[in-house]
Design a protein around this motif. Structure first.
Motif, mmCIF file in Angstrom:
data_model
loop_
_atom_site.group_PDB
_atom_site.id
_atom_site.type_symbol
_atom_site.label_atom_id
_atom_site.label_comp_id
_atom_site.label_asym_id
_atom_site.label_seq_id
_atom_site.Cartn_x
_atom_site.Cartn_y
_atom_site.Cartn_z
ATOM 1 N N ASP A 4 -13.385 25.696 -43.003
ATOM 2 C CA ASP A 4 -14.098 26.391 -44.068
ATOM 3 C C ASP A 4 -13.301 26.348 -45.374
ATOM 4 O O ASP A 4 -13.855 26.139 -46.454
ATOM 5 C CB ASP A 4 -14.373 27.843 -43.671
ATOM 6 C CG ASP A 4 -15.388 27.954 -42.551
ATOM 7 O OD1 ASP A 4 -16.134 26.976 -42.340
ATOM 8 O OD2 ASP A 4 -15.432 28.998 -41.880
ATOM 9 N N VAL A 5 -11.980 26.526 -45.253
ATOM 10 C CA VAL A 5 -11.115 26.466 -46.433
ATOM 11 C C VAL A 5 -11.132 25.068 -47.018
ATOM 12 O O VAL A 5 -11.238 24.885 -48.239
ATOM 13 C CB VAL A 5 -9.674 26.890 -46.068
ATOM 14 C CG1 VAL A 5 -8.721 26.583 -47.222
ATOM 15 C CG2 VAL A 5 -9.622 28.368 -45.727
ATOM 16 N N SER A 58 -12.392 25.527 -31.157
ATOM 17 C CA SER A 58 -11.123 26.109 -31.576
ATOM 18 C C SER A 58 -11.376 27.259 -32.547
ATOM 19 O O SER A 58 -11.780 27.053 -33.683
ATOM 20 C CB SER A 58 -10.244 25.041 -32.242
ATOM 21 O OG SER A 58 -9.092 25.621 -32.781
ATOM 22 N N ASP A 59 -11.120 28.481 -32.095
ATOM 23 C CA ASP A 59 -11.321 29.642 -32.956
ATOM 24 C C ASP A 59 -10.330 29.668 -34.114
ATOM 25 O O ASP A 59 -10.626 30.205 -35.184
ATOM 26 C CB ASP A 59 -11.184 30.929 -32.131
ATOM 27 C CG ASP A 59 -12.295 31.080 -31.102
ATOM 28 O OD1 ASP A 59 -13.378 30.517 -31.338
ATOM 29 O OD2 ASP A 59 -12.060 31.738 -30.073
ATOM 30 N N THR A 60 -9.137 29.083 -33.886
ATOM 31 C CA THR A 60 -8.119 29.108 -34.941
ATOM 32 C C THR A 60 -8.404 28.082 -36.024
ATOM 33 O O THR A 60 -7.981 28.251 -37.161
ATOM 34 C CB THR A 60 -6.734 28.830 -34.345
ATOM 35 O OG1 THR A 60 -6.741 27.540 -33.704
ATOM 36 C CG2 THR A 60 -6.355 29.894 -33.331
ATOM 37 N N GLN A 61 -9.128 27.009 -35.688
ATOM 38 C CA GLN A 61 -9.375 25.952 -36.657
ATOM 39 C C GLN A 61 -10.608 26.217 -37.511
ATOM 40 O O GLN A 61 -10.714 25.673 -38.608
ATOM 41 C CB GLN A 61 -9.546 24.604 -35.935
ATOM 42 C CG GLN A 61 -8.294 24.109 -35.209
ATOM 43 C CD GLN A 61 -7.191 23.730 -36.171
ATOM 44 O OE1 GLN A 61 -6.577 24.606 -36.791
ATOM 45 N NE2 GLN A 61 -6.934 22.460 -36.330
ATOM 46 N N ARG A 62 -11.533 27.013 -37.016
ATOM 47 C CA ARG A 62 -12.785 27.224 -37.742
ATOM 48 C C ARG A 62 -12.555 27.746 -39.163
ATOM 49 O O ARG A 62 -13.141 27.211 -40.112
ATOM 50 C CB ARG A 62 -13.706 28.172 -36.967
ATOM 51 C CG ARG A 62 -15.053 28.407 -37.655
ATOM 52 C CD ARG A 62 -15.775 27.056 -37.886
ATOM 53 N NE ARG A 62 -16.941 27.230 -38.738
ATOM 54 C CZ ARG A 62 -18.160 27.514 -38.282
ATOM 55 N NH1 ARG A 62 -18.355 27.664 -36.989
ATOM 56 N NH2 ARG A 62 -19.156 27.637 -39.115
ATOM 57 N N GLY A 69 -12.620 21.408 -51.230
ATOM 58 C CA GLY A 69 -13.254 20.157 -51.607
ATOM 59 C C GLY A 69 -14.372 20.365 -52.617
ATOM 60 O O GLY A 69 -14.489 19.624 -53.602
ATOM 61 N N ASP A 70 -15.188 21.387 -52.400
ATOM 62 C CA ASP A 70 -16.270 21.691 -53.341
ATOM 63 C C ASP A 70 -15.719 22.037 -54.717
ATOM 64 O O ASP A 70 -16.235 21.588 -55.742
ATOM 65 C CB ASP A 70 -17.119 22.853 -52.812
ATOM 66 C CG ASP A 70 -17.981 22.446 -51.618
ATOM 67 O OD1 ASP A 70 -18.192 21.229 -51.437
ATOM 68 O OD2 ASP A 70 -18.429 23.343 -50.886
ATOM 69 N N ARG A 71 -14.664 22.828 -54.745
ATOM 70 C CA ARG A 71 -14.091 23.251 -56.024
ATOM 71 C C ARG A 71 -13.494 22.077 -56.796
ATOM 72 O O ARG A 71 -13.523 22.056 -58.026
ATOM 73 C CB ARG A 71 -13.013 24.310 -55.798
ATOM 74 C CG ARG A 71 -13.561 25.661 -55.369
ATOM 75 C CD ARG A 71 -12.440 26.631 -55.051
ATOM 76 N NE ARG A 71 -12.948 27.955 -54.701
ATOM 77 C CZ ARG A 71 -13.180 28.915 -55.582
ATOM 78 N NH1 ARG A 71 -12.948 28.705 -56.869
ATOM 79 N NH2 ARG A 71 -13.643 30.084 -55.201
ATOM 80 N N LEU A 72 -12.964 21.090 -56.049
ATOM 81 C CA LEU A 72 -12.342 19.933 -56.695
ATOM 82 C C LEU A 72 -13.306 18.769 -56.877
ATOM 83 O O LEU A 72 -12.923 17.710 -57.362
ATOM 84 C CB LEU A 72 -11.132 19.468 -55.875
ATOM 85 C CG LEU A 72 -9.976 20.466 -55.739
ATOM 86 C CD1 LEU A 72 -8.878 19.891 -54.861
ATOM 87 C CD2 LEU A 72 -9.420 20.832 -57.116
ATOM 88 N N GLY A 73 -14.551 18.955 -56.472
ATOM 89 C CA GLY A 73 -15.542 17.886 -56.623
ATOM 90 C C GLY A 73 -15.370 16.758 -55.633
ATOM 91 O O GLY A 73 -15.705 15.605 -55.936
ATOM 92 N N LEU A 74 -14.853 17.052 -54.437
ATOM 93 C CA LEU A 74 -14.609 16.035 -53.422
ATOM 94 C C LEU A 74 -15.670 16.098 -52.332
ATOM 95 O O LEU A 74 -16.124 17.173 -51.956
ATOM 96 C CB LEU A 74 -13.231 16.235 -52.779
ATOM 97 C CG LEU A 74 -12.028 16.350 -53.713
ATOM 98 C CD1 LEU A 74 -10.775 16.622 -52.902
ATOM 99 C CD2 LEU A 74 -11.875 15.088 -54.538
#
Length: 290
Positions: free
Chosen positions: A229-230, A221-225, A235-240
């Protein structure tokens, strides 16, 4: 026959909500007869010893090492055969017995976790709870009591709540999740939809794991890729830790790993199985740990 069929259509309309019209068809009759049988047989299933759990391993995508499992309820009815959660839980909610089933699941999962922890396997156990049960005033205390009864380290338990069902209970859900974390239990947001509203409320939720479905990480799915990523970036920013679930193909597994998901689960990695079969699966990984 006409009156019976009309009554079945009426029952279906009541189930789906008032002020609507439903036409009778044969498939509708099969569905309603099945539901009536579930309604009749489900009360007392716990007392009759008809419930069972299966466990699906959660793997670290980098090296395919198991890090945990998720417990799934199965009702082994002598009348209806094996009934899955998607069918039995809506009926349990209507009958007002969903709490009884969920506490049975928690108790049995913690007992199994105690056995695996006692054999030096440092794996987590995830259990799903409805928002209705999670928001009860004594949920945190009762969960802590179950853990203490089996001597399970609290950090080995993961309590999952489905994101689409939080709704208007958000403030109470936040309070209960915070309470669970205060006693050491880890928390997860399941079935994350990754919509604008979902991303906006993510900061408010005291969770440790974020679970996203396979469609979000599907490489076809090109629209989901860009969306996965977002999600991983947030998740990384929130420590998840982000867990990709429902992975059913090697391409989905690779897509999840490339996107930065650390953990994954699904048929492409390991299928749900009985405790004995999962234990045999773990034997292939002597160093399996958190």
């Amino acid at each position: 026959d006409v009156l019976r069929q009309a009554d079945l259509a009426r029952r279906r309309a009541v189930q789906l909500g008032r002020d609507r019209v439903e036409w009778y068809d044969a498939f509708l009759e099969v569905q309603l007869v099945r539901r009536l049988a579930v309604e009749r047989e489900l009360p007392g299933a716990v007392a009759r010893g008809e419930l069972d759990l299966v466990y699906q391993p959660v793997l670290r995508l980098g090296d395919r090492q198991p890090v945990g499992t998720e417990a799934f309820l199965r009702w082994r009815s002598p009348v209806l055969g094996t009934v899955l959660p998607d069918e039995l839980f809506p009926v349990a909610v209507d009958l007002g017995i969903v709490g009884e089933l969920e506490w049975w699941v928690l108790d049995r999962a913690c007992r199994q976790l105690a056995e695996w922890t006692g054999s030096s396997r440092q794996l987590w156990m995830a259990v799903n709870v409805t928002t209705g049960e999670l928001t009860t005033p004594d949920f945190v205390q009762r969960t802590a009591a179950v853990l203490a009864a089996y001597g399970v380290p609290p950090e080995r338990l993961v309590v999952e709540v489905a994101e689409p069902r939080i709704g208007v209970e958000l403030s109470t859900v936040v309070a209960r999740l915070a309470g669970l974390r205060s006693v050491g239990v880890r928390t997860a947001l399941d079935d994350f939809r990754a919509e604008h509203a979902s991303l906006a409320q993510l900061r408010r939720l005291p969770i440790d794991l974020l679970k996203v479905g396979a469609p979000v990480v599907d490489p076809a799915s090109d629209t989901q890729r860009p969306l996965i990523d977002v999600v991983v970036n947030v998740g990384d920013r929130l420590g998840l830790e982000v867990v990709a679930e429902g992975l059913e193909s090697a391409a989905q597994v690779q897509g999840a790993r490339r996107a930065g998901c650390r953990y994954g689960q699904g048929f492409a990695l390991a299928r749900p199985a009985t405790a004995e079969r999962v234990e045999a699966y773990f034997e292939q990984f002597p160093s399996a740990s958190r």
